[in-house]
Design an enzyme around this catalytic site. Structure first.
Site, short mmCIF file in Angstrom:
data_model
loop_
_atom_site.label_atom_id
_atom_site.label_comp_id
_atom_site.label_asym_id
_atom_site.label_seq_id
_atom_site.Cartn_x
_atom_site.Cartn_y
_atom_site.Cartn_z
N GLU A 240 9.83 1.01 10.41
CA GLU A 240 10.84 2.06 10.15
C GLU A 240 10.14 3.38 10.41
OE1 GLU A 240 13.93 1.63 9.47
OE2 GLU A 240 13.87 -0.52 9.12
N CYS B 123 13.70 10.56 6.55
CA CYS B 123 13.62 10.06 7.93
C CYS B 123 14.92 10.26 8.69
CB CYS B 123 13.22 8.59 7.94
SG CYS B 123 14.26 7.57 6.92
N GLU C 168 9.77 15.76 15.57
CA GLU C 168 10.16 15.58 14.17
C GLU C 168 9.33 16.56 13.33
OE1 GLU C 168 8.85 12.09 11.96
OE2 GLU C 168 10.87 11.89 11.16
N LYS D 84 0.85 -1.20 0.00
CA LYS D 84 0.00 0.00 0.00
C LYS D 84 0.88 1.25 0.00
CE LYS D 84 -1.92 2.67 2.96
NZ LYS D 84 -1.75 3.92 2.20
P1 NAD Z 1 2.20 8.17 8.12
O1 NAD Z 1 2.59 7.33 9.28
O2 NAD Z 1 1.13 9.15 8.27
O3 NAD Z 1 1.78 7.24 6.87
C1 NAD Z 1 2.61 6.26 6.34
C2 NAD Z 1 1.76 5.21 5.63
O4 NAD Z 1 0.91 4.57 6.57
C3 NAD Z 1 0.84 5.77 4.54
O5 NAD Z 1 0.80 4.83 3.48
C4 NAD Z 1 -0.50 5.85 5.26
O6 NAD Z 1 -1.61 5.79 4.38
C5 NAD Z 1 -0.44 4.61 6.13
N1 NAD Z 1 -1.30 4.66 7.33
C6 NAD Z 1 -1.71 5.75 8.02
N2 NAD Z 1 -2.45 5.36 9.09
C7 NAD Z 1 -2.48 4.00 9.07
C8 NAD Z 1 -3.06 3.01 9.91
N3 NAD Z 1 -3.74 3.34 11.01
N4 NAD Z 1 -2.88 1.70 9.60
C9 NAD Z 1 -2.16 1.34 8.53
N5 NAD Z 1 -1.59 2.24 7.68
C10 NAD Z 1 -1.74 3.55 7.96
O7 NAD Z 1 3.57 8.84 7.67
P2 NAD Z 1 3.82 9.92 6.55
O8 NAD Z 1 3.43 11.24 7.06
O9 NAD Z 1 3.22 9.44 5.27
O10 NAD Z 1 5.42 9.82 6.39
C11 NAD Z 1 6.28 10.56 7.17
C12 NAD Z 1 6.81 9.74 8.32
O11 NAD Z 1 7.49 8.57 7.83
C13 NAD Z 1 7.86 10.48 9.11
O12 NAD Z 1 7.63 10.28 10.48
C14 NAD Z 1 9.18 9.82 8.70
O13 NAD Z 1 10.21 9.91 9.65
C15 NAD Z 1 8.75 8.42 8.47
N6 NAD Z 1 9.70 7.71 7.60
C16 NAD Z 1 10.55 6.82 8.17
C17 NAD Z 1 11.50 6.16 7.38
C18 NAD Z 1 12.46 5.16 7.97
O14 NAD Z 1 13.06 4.41 7.22
N7 NAD Z 1 12.64 5.12 9.28
C19 NAD Z 1 11.56 6.43 6.01
C20 NAD Z 1 10.68 7.37 5.48
C21 NAD Z 1 9.74 8.00 6.29
#
Ligand code: NAD
Length: 494
Positions: free
Chosen positions: A267, A301, A398, A193
């Site tokens: 992650e 990230c 963050e 997804k």
């Molecule tokens: P997010 O957590 O809002 O969403 C990430 C994904 O999860 C999206 O596909 C979203 O649709 C899905 N999602 C949201 N709620 C969900 C739920 N309840 N159940 C299942 N799936 C759900 O994050 P974002 O704003 O899209 O991305 C930014 C974040 O991602 C930042 O915190 C960043 O640090 C982190 N990130 C971490 C890494 C890493 O490798 N550690 C890499 C990239 C981004």
């Protein structure tokens, strides 16, 4: 700024006109394309997609389950599977222009960065893991409590089953490939997804995977937001969830996965410290700071969002940072003059601005930036704050945007404690010419990734992931394979 914009290929133009829908069991499903896909550089609609419905998620999980149970992928020899993954990498490179243009338009990546960086890097992921298909060996074991020669004991590494892979928008294709490549190499069937903001490149990847020889049902893509992700995470026929995203959602996923005790890897977010000691090469450190926080407009990230500078070089380094940050040109990434792209959405841009306003209200001093650009897209100036203290939210939260928090330090004994004073533990970097200090400090910092005299360099062979609330498990390298396999121990009485 020059106004010569990148001209899209005919293929990309055509592709954007197609309605986008979920890919299940080797084909795009019917759907009413009613949700807009936005170009964050212009705030314009570039394509439409139809979000999956509950029944589509059911169909995707069923397709993955059936393909796994019928061994349609694991039934191929390891060498055949390796060749398929390698072919997929070749196809991605052949289609590099289309993939790079979609990542440019949809995720706000400068074209050069996408075409020379992200796309080949994502393709190489499949090459690296193609080699693992034939190397998932077990081991023979000598029993500790039994007489020699009466028993044979060995281990097998088997795929964990159906894997739900959930990724964010900041590196749509790379994040997906970091999960898909090891999951497929391990023999799992997958339901991926993407974030609802950025579905374009992974849908094309699914088509390429079919062309490369991945059997139908082994790789499915469902489109949509949190509700679709949540349905996958709760689904009893899903054995494994690999999630990349925010720490807040990561915690929700841990709770939701408990029904059938899915294996979960995460992650998550970071607030990564960068430490510049007095003996560092200042020009190299300054360039590293700028790249560490402003690349991808800070939506990384491992972005080095906390900078600690030794007081002997504090003024000199800040002077350099001000000059370098001032030379960054935020703008439409189709323009080759633009050196920093947009934030992904209006909502995210508003959230980053709220962090900036709060930092100012709490008394942080603005060295440069701090403004949203008066353009149609979602741009914020490269922003650097100084005069911070540990109580300010900017040191803790963050931001996931182009915002750097700088503090000075004097005593080397204090710096490790300051760097470790965070709920996150994803990454850190150290800048010094003293090799002994570098390694001693590296050993004490609580982070999963530690760079010395560089920052942010990832590699498929090197484990990637965080301590503390930055995650569970590691992507890349052999540790990624471990996330998608179970170990079975077999003991035979001879
Ligand atoms: P997010 O957590 O809002 O969403 C990430 C994904 O999860 C999206 O596909 C979203 O649709 C899905 N999602 C949201 N709620 C969900 C739920 N309840 N159940 C299942 N799936 C759900 O994050 P974002 O704003 O899209 O991305 C930014 C974040 O991602 C930042 O915190 C960043 O640090 C982190 N990130 C971490 C890494 C890493 O490798 N550690 C890499 C990239 C981004």
């Amino acid at each position: 700024m020059a106004t010569a914009l990148h001209v899209l290929s005919e293929q990309t133009e055509q592709r954007l006109k197609q309605p986008q829908s979920s890919w299940i069991a080797g084909r795009f499903i019917e759907g009413s394309a009613s949700q807009a896909i936005i170009n964050p550089s212009t705030a314009e609609i570039i394509a439409q997609f139809s979000a999956a419905q509950e029944k589509d998620v059911e169909a995707a999980v069923r397709a993955a389950r059936e393909s796994f149970d019928q061994e349609s992928w694991t039934g191929l020899s390891p060498s055949q599977r390796g060749k398929v993954l390698w072919r997929l990498a070749d196809l991605m490179e052949e289609q590099g222009r289309l993939l790079a243009e979609m990542e440019m338009l949809n995720a706000g990546k400068p074209y050069a960065a996408a075409s020379q960086g992200e796309i080949p890097f994502a393709a190489d992921c499949f090459r690296y893991f193609a080699g693992w298909c034939s190397k998932l060996d077990g081991a023979s074991k000598k029993l500790a409590g039994m007489p020699e020669g009466e028993f044979l004991a060995y281990t097998r590494r088997e795929p964990v089953g159906v894997a739900a892979l959930i990724v964010p928008w900041n590196g749509p294709l790379v994040q997906a490939c970091w999960k898909l490549a090891p999951a497929l190499a391990a023999g799992c069937s997958c339901v991926l997804k993407p974030a609802e903001e950025t579905p374009l490149t992974v849908l094309f990847l699914a088509e390429l995977a079919k062309q490369a020889g991945i059997p139908d049902g082994v790789l499915n893509v469902v489109l949509g937001g949190a509700d679709i992700g949540a349905q996958l995470v709760e689904h009893p026929q899903v054995d494994k969830v690999s999630f990349t995203g925010s720490t807040a959602v990561g915690k929700r996923i841990v709770s939701a996965a408990q029904g059938n005790l899915k294996k979960v890897s995460l992650e998550l977010g970071g607030k990564s410290p960068m430490i510049v000691f007095a003996d560092a090469d200042l020009d190299a450190a300054a360039a590293g700071v700028i790249d560490g926080i402003f690349s991808n407009a800070g939506q990384v990230c491992v972005a080095s969002s906390r900078l600690y500078v030794h007081h002997d070089i504090y003024s000199a380094l800040l002077e350099k940072l001000k000059v370098l940050a001032g030379a960054i040109v935020p703008g439409d990434v189709r323009d080759s003059e633009a050196s920093m792209g947009p934030l992904i959405s209006k909502r995210h841009c508003d959230s980053v601005m709220a962090h900036i306003e709060k930092a100012q209200a709490q008394g942080a001093s603005l060295l440069c930036g701090g403004q949203r650009l008066n353009k149609a897209g979602y741009f914020i100036e490269p922003t650097i704050f100084t005069e911070l203290n540990e109580d300010m939210d900017l040191i803790r939260d963050e931001v996931f945007g182009p915002v750097l928090a700088v503090q000075r330090f004097g005593d080397e004994d204090d710096i490790v404690a300051l760097a470790n004073d965070s709920e996150y533990g994803l990454a850190a970097s150290i800048w010094t010419k003293d090799i002994s200090r570098a390694h001693k400090t590296a050993a004490k910092i609580k982070a999963g990734l530690l760079w010395i005299n560089c920052h942010g360099l990832p590699d498929m062979a090197v484990p990637f992931g965080g301590y503390k609330q930055s995650g569970w498990g590691r992507e890349n390298g052999e540790e990624a394979i471990a996330q998608y396999t179970e170990t079975k121990s077999v003991i035979v009485r001879l």
